[in-house]
Enzyme design. Sequence first.
Site, PDB file in Angstrom:
ATOM      1  N   GLU A   9      12.498  17.220  47.363  1.00 51.99           N
ATOM      2  CA  GLU A   9      13.248  18.418  47.742  1.00 51.99           C
ATOM      3  C   GLU A   9      14.442  18.323  48.548  1.00 51.99           C
ATOM      4  OE1 GLU A   9      11.470  21.969  49.000  1.00 51.99           O
ATOM      5  OE2 GLU A   9      12.166  22.840  50.102  1.00 51.99           O
ATOM      6  N   TYR A  41      17.574  27.704  48.497  1.00 54.91           N
ATOM      7  CA  TYR A  41      18.863  28.744  48.509  1.00 54.91           C
ATOM      8  C   TYR A  41      18.510  29.217  49.940  1.00 54.91           C
ATOM      9  CZ  TYR A  41      21.224  32.662  46.050  1.00 54.91           C
ATOM     10  OH  TYR A  41      21.968  33.252  45.284  1.00 54.91           O
ATOM     11  N   HIS A  70      15.563  26.893  43.373  1.00 51.50           N
ATOM     12  CA  HIS A  70      15.472  27.978  44.164  1.00 51.50           C
ATOM     13  C   HIS A  70      16.110  29.268  44.381  1.00 51.50           C
ATOM     14  CE1 HIS A  70      13.083  24.943  47.291  1.00 51.50           C
ATOM     15  NE2 HIS A  70      12.922  24.637  46.019  1.00 51.50           N
ATOM     16  N   GLY A 101      11.897  35.558  50.507  1.00 52.31           N
ATOM     17  CA  GLY A 101      12.755  34.950  51.527  1.00 52.31           C
ATOM     18  C   GLY A 101      12.346  35.540  52.370  1.00 52.31           C
ATOM     19  N   ALA A 116       7.913  38.381  46.692  1.00 46.50           N
ATOM     20  CA  ALA A 116       8.991  37.266  45.096  1.00 46.50           C
ATOM     21  C   ALA A 116       7.574  37.555  43.901  1.00 46.50           C
ATOM     22  CB  ALA A 116       7.830  36.091  45.469  1.00 46.50           C
ATOM     23  N   TYR A 137       0.358  28.770  50.173  1.00 49.24           N
ATOM     24  CA  TYR A 137       0.766  28.567  51.558  1.00 49.24           C
ATOM     25  C   TYR A 137      -1.128  28.115  52.176  1.00 49.24           C
ATOM     26  CZ  TYR A 137       5.059  30.775  51.821  1.00 49.24           C
ATOM     27  OH  TYR A 137       6.724  30.628  51.414  1.00 49.24           O
ATOM     28  N   HIS A 141      -0.293  32.262  54.432  1.00 52.89           N
ATOM     29  CA  HIS A 141       1.172  33.059  54.625  1.00 52.89           C
ATOM     30  C   HIS A 141       1.664  33.607  56.104  1.00 52.89           C
ATOM     31  CE1 HIS A 141       5.041  35.691  54.873  1.00 52.89           C
ATOM     32  NE2 HIS A 141       5.039  34.305  54.428  1.00 52.89           N
ATOM     33  N   GLN A 168       3.492  25.208  50.848  1.00 51.85           N
ATOM     34  CA  GLN A 168       4.183  24.672  52.468  1.00 51.85           C
ATOM     35  C   GLN A 168       3.551  23.248  52.379  1.00 51.85           C
ATOM     36  OE1 GLN A 168       6.231  25.079  54.220  1.00 51.85           O
ATOM     37  NE2 GLN A 168       5.840  27.584  54.931  1.00 51.85           N
TER      38      GLN A 168
HETATM   39  P1  FAD Z   1       5.344  36.004  48.797  1.00 50.50           P
HETATM   40  O1  FAD Z   1       5.393  35.424  47.536  1.00 50.50           O
HETATM   41  O2  FAD Z   1       5.983  37.226  48.765  1.00 50.50           O
HETATM   42  O3  FAD Z   1       4.875  36.196  50.230  1.00 50.50           O
HETATM   43  C1  FAD Z   1       5.612  36.722  51.698  1.00 50.50           C
HETATM   44  C2  FAD Z   1       4.292  37.266  51.883  1.00 50.50           C
HETATM   45  O4  FAD Z   1       4.164  38.584  51.535  1.00 50.50           O
HETATM   46  C3  FAD Z   1       2.043  37.248  51.798  1.00 50.50           C
HETATM   47  O5  FAD Z   1       2.130  37.163  53.350  1.00 50.50           O
HETATM   48  C4  FAD Z   1       2.198  37.688  50.779  1.00 50.50           C
HETATM   49  O6  FAD Z   1       0.758  37.626  51.008  1.00 50.50           O
HETATM   50  C5  FAD Z   1       2.454  39.350  50.977  1.00 50.50           C
HETATM   51  N1  FAD Z   1       2.947  39.669  49.723  1.00 50.50           N
HETATM   52  C6  FAD Z   1       2.936  39.243  48.527  1.00 50.50           C
HETATM   53  N2  FAD Z   1       2.802  39.940  47.860  1.00 50.50           N
HETATM   54  C7  FAD Z   1       2.617  41.222  47.711  1.00 50.50           C
HETATM   55  C8  FAD Z   1       2.266  42.586  47.693  1.00 50.50           C
HETATM   56  N3  FAD Z   1       2.920  42.751  46.402  1.00 50.50           N
HETATM   57  N4  FAD Z   1       1.740  43.218  49.136  1.00 50.50           N
HETATM   58  C9  FAD Z   1       1.829  42.753  50.234  1.00 50.50           C
HETATM   59  N5  FAD Z   1       2.268  42.317  50.115  1.00 50.50           N
HETATM   60  C10 FAD Z   1       2.376  41.154  49.321  1.00 50.50           C
HETATM   61  N6  FAD Z   1      13.351  29.997  51.631  1.00 50.50           N
HETATM   62  C11 FAD Z   1      14.534  30.285  51.773  1.00 50.50           C
HETATM   63  O7  FAD Z   1      15.045  30.839  52.478  1.00 50.50           O
HETATM   64  N7  FAD Z   1      14.896  29.574  50.491  1.00 50.50           N
HETATM   65  C12 FAD Z   1      14.490  28.973  50.167  1.00 50.50           C
HETATM   66  O8  FAD Z   1      14.722  27.121  49.430  1.00 50.50           O
HETATM   67  C13 FAD Z   1      13.174  28.456  50.649  1.00 50.50           C
HETATM   68  N8  FAD Z   1      12.075  27.316  49.753  1.00 50.50           N
HETATM   69  C14 FAD Z   1      11.071  27.608  49.472  1.00 50.50           C
HETATM   70  C15 FAD Z   1      10.403  26.807  49.597  1.00 50.50           C
HETATM   71  C16 FAD Z   1       8.404  26.791  49.601  1.00 50.50           C
HETATM   72  C17 FAD Z   1       8.017  25.356  48.233  1.00 50.50           C
HETATM   73  C18 FAD Z   1       8.153  27.123  49.973  1.00 50.50           C
HETATM   74  C19 FAD Z   1       6.387  26.792  50.487  1.00 50.50           C
HETATM   75  C20 FAD Z   1       8.800  27.745  50.996  1.00 50.50           C
HETATM   76  C21 FAD Z   1      10.553  28.025  50.495  1.00 50.50           C
HETATM   77  N9  FAD Z   1      11.133  29.059  51.028  1.00 50.50           N
HETATM   78  C22 FAD Z   1      12.253  29.021  50.933  1.00 50.50           C
HETATM   79  C23 FAD Z   1      10.083  30.064  52.173  1.00 50.50           C
HETATM   80  C24 FAD Z   1       9.914  31.183  52.566  1.00 50.50           C
HETATM   81  O9  FAD Z   1      11.627  32.516  51.892  1.00 50.50           O
HETATM   82  C25 FAD Z   1       8.760  31.728  53.031  1.00 50.50           C
HETATM   83  O10 FAD Z   1       7.914  31.501  53.309  1.00 50.50           O
HETATM   84  C26 FAD Z   1       8.875  34.167  52.342  1.00 50.50           C
HETATM   85  O11 FAD Z   1       7.923  34.164  54.024  1.00 50.50           O
HETATM   86  C27 FAD Z   1       7.621  33.945  51.863  1.00 50.50           C
HETATM   87  O12 FAD Z   1       8.489  33.909  50.629  1.00 50.50           O
HETATM   88  P2  FAD Z   1       7.155  33.708  49.032  1.00 50.50           P
HETATM   89  O13 FAD Z   1       8.238  33.905  48.292  1.00 50.50           O
HETATM   90  O14 FAD Z   1       6.406  33.395  49.484  1.00 50.50           O
HETATM   91  O15 FAD Z   1       7.131  35.354  49.324  1.00 50.50           O
END
Ligand code: FAD
Length: 281
Positions: A9, A41, A70, A101, A116, A137, A141, A168
């Site tokens: 990455e 991103y 991303h 994000g 997401a 995670y 998370h 993560q």
């Molecule tokens: P989600 O999958 O949406 O999860 C976030 C939280 O919401 C979790 O607590 C989950 O349990 C909860 N949740 C999910 N779905 C629901 C639902 N339907 N109802 C209620 N709660 C729900 N950040 C950046 O800004 N840029 C990057 O390029 C970047 N790259 C990353 C790459 C990797 C491999 C990782 C692990 C993280 C990266 N991050 C990046 C950080 C990421 O944006 C954060 O960790 C963010 O807080 C969560 O993103 P997610 O896509 O995992 O969210």
Amino acid sequence: MHTPMFSLEVFPPKRNAPVGTIYDTLDGLEGLNPDFISVTYGHGTHTDRTATARIAHTIRNEYGIPAVAHLTALYSDKAKVDEALDMFEQAGVEAVLALRGDYIEGEETVGVFKHASDLVAYIRERKPELKVFGACYPEGHYQAESLDQDIEYLKVKVDAGVTHLISQLFYDNDDFYRFIDKARAAGIDVPIEAGIMPVRGAKSVRRMAERNASRIPEHLAVILDKWEGNSEALRTAGIAYASQQIADLVAYGVDGIHLYSMNHPASTRRIWHNVQPLFGE
Ligand code: FAD
């Protein structure tokens, strides 16, 4: 393709850094031949929305390595996501890593993509030919009530169309193995790559561990305390620690290793040199 997979990455240079620094990073990674390089991103409304696509294009077309872009969702509306997807498509990306994000204090989210999984479903609909990856995670998370609940939502995200997960960072492999067992028991059957972040500075490890709610195991805490004031020694210990983590993960039979290179090609090369014989072609 390596068995297990091996990916890296990188992130776009900071706004005030010379553009050429990314070429230094990519030149430094040449010859490692990862299965893909992913490009982060920015999040928030002030991010340069073209940087990820430009770097992904360079990785794909100048270095001949598959690129993964991303994409974060909280501060985007559909038009902005469409724009990013078109750029990614033109750059020839292998897949999009769809992310929610993080929330930024004082910035209003757009409200179209709350999780997401919303972005995953949207990409599947708009660009069915693009592969969609997701984040996971091993220790849960930081906003999740529990690991089990986080895994329930992860299943929703995978069911929305994610074909590959990247984890993560974590510093104790047992946390990853426990997560894998739970994820598989929950019916999540896509490949899950283990995210490894080499230790470089004691302060940054502690800061990141706090931000991500990840645990610093006792044997790592001893290393951080011992060499906190000697950056060269700590980097060397960090390379040994990451290499040991990877050897153990590969022996366990993980699907892949995703190394957070943090744009530090020298450390990345040293780790790869240590573990390369463990990866079959
Ligand atoms: P989600 O999958 O949406 O999860 C976030 C939280 O919401 C979790 O607590 C989950 O349990 C909860 N949740 C999910 N779905 C629901 C639902 N339907 N109802 C209620 N709660 C729900 N950040 C950046 O800004 N840029 C990057 O390029 C970047 N790259 C990353 C790459 C990797 C491999 C990782 C692990 C993280 C990266 N991050 C990046 C950080 C990421 O944006 C954060 O960790 C963010 O807080 C969560 O993103 P997610 O896509 O995992 O969210």
